[in-house]
Design a protein around this motif. Sequence first.
Motif, PDB file in Angstrom:
ATOM      1  N   MET A   4       7.475  10.886   0.448  1.00 10.18           N
ATOM      2  CA  MET A   4       8.133  11.205   1.737  1.00 10.18           C
ATOM      3  C   MET A   4       8.124   9.977   2.641  1.00 10.18           C
ATOM      4  SD  MET A   4       7.125  14.128   4.525  1.00 10.18           S
ATOM      5  CE  MET A   4       7.429  15.416   3.352  1.00 10.18           C
ATOM      6  N   THR A   5       9.253   9.626   3.255  1.00 14.54           N
ATOM      7  CA  THR A   5       9.353   8.462   4.114  1.00 14.54           C
ATOM      8  C   THR A   5       8.521   8.640   5.374  1.00 14.54           C
ATOM      9  OG1 THR A   5      11.591   8.118   3.285  1.00 14.54           O
ATOM     10  CG2 THR A   5      10.964   6.922   5.264  1.00 14.54           C
ATOM     11  N   ASN A   6       7.831   7.547   5.799  1.00 18.68           N
ATOM     12  CA  ASN A   6       7.037   7.551   7.024  1.00 18.68           C
ATOM     13  C   ASN A   6       5.970   8.644   7.028  1.00 18.68           C
ATOM     14  OD1 ASN A   6       8.615   5.412   8.077  1.00 18.68           O
ATOM     15  ND2 ASN A   6      10.146   6.872   8.832  1.00 18.68           N
ATOM     16  N   ALA A   7       5.385   8.902   5.877  1.00 15.82           N
ATOM     17  CA  ALA A   7       4.325   9.908   5.803  1.00 15.82           C
ATOM     18  C   ALA A   7       3.078   9.396   6.507  1.00 15.82           C
ATOM     19  CB  ALA A   7       4.018  10.232   4.345  1.00 15.82           C
ATOM     20  N   LEU A   8       2.380  10.295   7.164  1.00 11.11           N
ATOM     21  CA  LEU A   8       1.090   9.945   7.767  1.00 11.11           C
ATOM     22  C   LEU A   8       0.070   9.677   6.666  1.00 11.11           C
ATOM     23  CD1 LEU A   8      -0.694   9.708  10.327  1.00 11.11           C
ATOM     24  CD2 LEU A   8      -1.162  12.167  10.057  1.00 11.11           C
ATOM     25  N   LEU A   9      -0.012  10.584   5.716  1.00  9.99           N
ATOM     26  CA  LEU A   9      -0.885  10.432   4.555  1.00  9.99           C
ATOM     27  C   LEU A   9      -0.018  10.366   3.307  1.00  9.99           C
ATOM     28  CD1 LEU A   9      -3.833  10.566   3.300  1.00  9.99           C
ATOM     29  CD2 LEU A   9      -3.395  13.028   3.035  1.00  9.99           C
ATOM     30  N   ASP A  10      -0.244   9.363   2.483  1.00 13.89           N
ATOM     31  CA  ASP A  10       0.511   9.236   1.243  1.00 13.89           C
ATOM     32  C   ASP A  10      -0.469   8.978   0.104  1.00 13.89           C
ATOM     33  OD1 ASP A  10       3.398   8.879   0.096  1.00 13.89           O
ATOM     34  OD2 ASP A  10       2.219   7.264  -0.787  1.00 13.89           O
ATOM     35  N   ILE A  11      -0.409   9.813  -0.912  1.00 17.84           N
ATOM     36  CA  ILE A  11      -1.262   9.690  -2.092  1.00 17.84           C
ATOM     37  C   ILE A  11      -0.354   9.442  -3.284  1.00 17.84           C
ATOM     38  CG2 ILE A  11      -2.893  10.893  -3.604  1.00 17.84           C
ATOM     39  CD1 ILE A  11      -3.774  12.523  -1.168  1.00 17.84           C
ATOM     40  N   SER A  12      -0.627   8.373  -4.010  1.00 12.61           N
ATOM     41  CA  SER A  12       0.234   7.978  -5.125  1.00 12.61           C
ATOM     42  C   SER A  12      -0.595   7.757  -6.386  1.00 12.61           C
ATOM     43  CB  SER A  12       0.992   6.695  -4.769  1.00 12.61           C
ATOM     44  OG  SER A  12       1.803   6.278  -5.839  1.00 12.61           O
ATOM     45  N   GLY A  13      -0.320   8.549  -7.419  1.00 11.00           N
ATOM     46  CA  GLY A  13      -0.961   8.370  -8.719  1.00 11.00           C
ATOM     47  C   GLY A  13      -2.472   8.490  -8.686  1.00 11.00           C
ATOM     48  N   LEU A  14      -3.005   9.360  -7.834  1.00 10.40           N
ATOM     49  CA  LEU A  14      -4.460   9.453  -7.655  1.00 10.40           C
ATOM     50  C   LEU A  14      -5.148   9.982  -8.906  1.00 10.40           C
ATOM     51  CD1 LEU A  14      -6.881   9.209  -5.704  1.00 10.40           C
ATOM     52  CD2 LEU A  14      -6.452  11.598  -5.054  1.00 10.40           C
ATOM     53  N   GLN A  15      -6.131   9.232  -9.356  1.00  4.58           N
ATOM     54  CA  GLN A  15      -6.974   9.639 -10.480  1.00  4.58           C
ATOM     55  C   GLN A  15      -8.438   9.617 -10.031  1.00  4.58           C
ATOM     56  OE1 GLN A  15      -6.127   7.453 -14.156  1.00  4.58           O
ATOM     57  NE2 GLN A  15      -4.150   6.845 -13.296  1.00  4.58           N
ATOM     58  N   VAL A  16      -9.175  10.626 -10.454  1.00  7.29           N
ATOM     59  CA  VAL A  16     -10.612  10.677 -10.195  1.00  7.29           C
ATOM     60  C   VAL A  16     -11.304  11.087 -11.484  1.00  7.29           C
ATOM     61  CG1 VAL A  16     -12.490  11.800  -8.937  1.00  7.29           C
ATOM     62  CG2 VAL A  16     -10.368  11.217  -7.739  1.00  7.29           C
ATOM     63  N   THR A  17     -12.277  10.303 -11.887  1.00  7.80           N
ATOM     64  CA  THR A  17     -13.040  10.581 -13.100  1.00  7.80           C
ATOM     65  C   THR A  17     -14.522  10.669 -12.755  1.00  7.80           C
ATOM     66  OG1 THR A  17     -11.430   9.402 -14.467  1.00  7.80           O
ATOM     67  CG2 THR A  17     -13.609   9.797 -15.433  1.00  7.80           C
ATOM     68  N   PHE A  18     -15.146  11.753 -13.152  1.00  7.53           N
ATOM     69  CA  PHE A  18     -16.581  11.928 -12.925  1.00  7.53           C
ATOM     70  C   PHE A  18     -17.345  11.589 -14.198  1.00  7.53           C
ATOM     71  CE2 PHE A  18     -14.718  15.033  -9.875  1.00  7.53           C
ATOM     72  CZ  PHE A  18     -15.184  14.430  -8.709  1.00  7.53           C
ATOM     73  N   PRO A  19     -18.487  10.917 -14.078  1.00  2.77           N
ATOM     74  CA  PRO A  19     -19.263  10.588 -15.278  1.00  2.77           C
ATOM     75  C   PRO A  19     -19.826  11.842 -15.931  1.00  2.77           C
ATOM     76  CG  PRO A  19     -20.493  10.053 -13.287  1.00  2.77           C
ATOM     77  CD  PRO A  19     -19.119  10.424 -12.840  1.00  2.77           C
ATOM     78  N   GLY A  20     -19.942  11.819 -17.251  1.00  3.87           N
ATOM     79  CA  GLY A  20     -20.532  12.941 -17.963  1.00  3.87           C
ATOM     80  C   GLY A  20     -22.038  12.990 -17.749  1.00  3.87           C
ATOM     81  N   VAL A  46      -2.187  12.268  -9.358  1.00  2.00           N
ATOM     82  CA  VAL A  46      -1.564  13.168  -8.382  1.00  2.00           C
ATOM     83  C   VAL A  46      -0.881  12.361  -7.286  1.00  2.00           C
ATOM     84  CG1 VAL A  46      -2.070  14.843  -6.563  1.00  2.00           C
ATOM     85  CG2 VAL A  46      -3.125  15.083  -8.818  1.00  2.00           C
ATOM     86  N   SER A  47       0.324  12.775  -6.921  1.00  2.00           N
ATOM     87  CA  SER A  47       1.068  12.144  -5.828  1.00  2.00           C
ATOM     88  C   SER A  47       1.526  13.218  -4.845  1.00  2.00           C
ATOM     89  CB  SER A  47       2.285  11.371  -6.354  1.00  2.00           C
ATOM     90  OG  SER A  47       1.905  10.318  -7.214  1.00  2.00           O
ATOM     91  N   LEU A  48       1.286  12.986  -3.565  1.00  2.84           N
ATOM     92  CA  LEU A  48       1.714  13.920  -2.517  1.00  2.84           C
ATOM     93  C   LEU A  48       1.688  13.191  -1.180  1.00  2.84           C
ATOM     94  CD1 LEU A  48      -1.143  14.811  -0.954  1.00  2.84           C
ATOM     95  CD2 LEU A  48      -1.375  16.197  -3.013  1.00  2.84           C
ATOM     96  N   SER A  49       2.261  13.824  -0.160  1.00  4.36           N
ATOM     97  CA  SER A  49       2.296  13.214   1.165  1.00  4.36           C
ATOM     98  C   SER A  49       2.256  14.289   2.236  1.00  4.36           C
ATOM     99  CB  SER A  49       3.554  12.356   1.330  1.00  4.36           C
ATOM    100  OG  SER A  49       4.716  13.160   1.193  1.00  4.36           O
ATOM    101  N   VAL A  50       1.810  13.888   3.430  1.00  8.63           N
ATOM    102  CA  VAL A  50       1.749  14.781   4.581  1.00  8.63           C
ATOM    103  C   VAL A  50       2.268  14.020   5.789  1.00  8.63           C
ATOM    104  CG1 VAL A  50       0.322  16.351   5.946  1.00  8.63           C
ATOM    105  CG2 VAL A  50      -0.372  15.782   3.605  1.00  8.63           C
ATOM    106  N   SER A  51       3.183  14.614   6.530  1.00 10.67           N
ATOM    107  CA  SER A  51       3.717  13.993   7.739  1.00 10.67           C
ATOM    108  C   SER A  51       2.969  14.480   8.969  1.00 10.67           C
ATOM    109  CB  SER A  51       5.208  14.313   7.881  1.00 10.67           C
ATOM    110  OG  SER A  51       5.947  13.739   6.835  1.00 10.67           O
ATOM    111  N   ALA A  52       3.108  13.779  10.062  1.00  9.83           N
ATOM    112  CA  ALA A  52       2.501  14.187  11.328  1.00  9.83           C
ATOM    113  C   ALA A  52       3.003  15.574  11.713  1.00  9.83           C
ATOM    114  CB  ALA A  52       2.844  13.176  12.410  1.00  9.83           C
ATOM    115  N   GLY A  53       2.096  16.425  12.139  1.00  5.23           N
ATOM    116  CA  GLY A  53       2.458  17.761  12.569  1.00  5.23           C
ATOM    117  C   GLY A  53       2.771  18.729  11.457  1.00  5.23           C
ATOM    118  N   GLU A  54       2.544  18.324  10.206  1.00  4.15           N
ATOM    119  CA  GLU A  54       2.871  19.155   9.055  1.00  4.15           C
ATOM    120  C   GLU A  54       1.602  19.684   8.403  1.00  4.15           C
ATOM    121  OE1 GLU A  54       5.627  18.748   5.040  1.00  4.15           O
ATOM    122  OE2 GLU A  54       4.238  17.123   5.508  1.00  4.15           O
TER     123      GLU A  54
END
Length: 281
Positions: free
Chosen positions: A1-17, A31-39
């Motif tokens: 999303m253009t001008n997103a307040l929060l932008d997450i692109s290709g997020l990967q999280v790995t926890f150790p065994g 994971v990719s997602l975005s949040v705009s102001a006031g949304e």
Amino acid sequence: MTNALLDISGLQVTFPGRGLRRRPHQALHGVSLSVSAGETLGLVGESGSGKTTIGRAVLGLVRPSGGRITFDGDDITHVTGARRRALARDIQVVFQDPYSSLNPSLTIGDILGEPLVVQGATRTDAGARIAALLDQVGLPANSVARLPREFSGGQRQRVAIARALAPRPRLIVCDEPVSALDLSTQRRVLDLLVDIQQGTDVAYLFISHDLSVIRHVSHRVAVLHDGDIVESSPAATVTTTPEHPYTRRLLLAAPVADPAAQQRRREERRRLAEQEDMIAT
């Protein structure tokens, strides 16, 4: 999303065994997602889906193994120390359990005043801000001298919301903020969050396992399943005519009073689960 307040692109999280022979567990697969102001972006999924891990990554509580998180255009993926503490002015959190998230030995006035003092507010300014916060969340002015144990669950969550609002943040991560409350109290707290957003333009990353809760507060919804987004659309679409079998199964998980209807819903959920397995293979 253009001008997103929060932008997450290709997020990967790995926890150790755990243990000598346990393999690492990848909780998020890009994971990719975005949040705009006031949304409000609702993140919904069952336990273990990865939705809370996303919130914790935004807050800096877990370390991403890949991808990028930006806030207002700045890369915050791996910031620590003073930069992370400075971000607390703009990014706050409301946790699931309102009692354990509040220091039981501090009065409500001290709880709300702490983030203001950290920012350098004078005693007079802090007192005025605390009074305004209590009014904003619908609590009486004399709450300042009381302890968290003197309040109901819903009132304690209002205190937690007021604490999150104290530094005037631009984004609040709401991690299952009403799941510990009864249904009538849930509705009042959700209405409060909506009213606050309309008055302040704060953005919410709203995490829940309950689609009916997500429907009440969200503009858009992302559905998480086993570390991947399987569906993302406007809230009205996802919560009424979802496309993915997993999302439809989440809708059917809500109980109904009619035993016959409940049985039909169980059978439909079973059919959708089999359909998901076919898609996965």
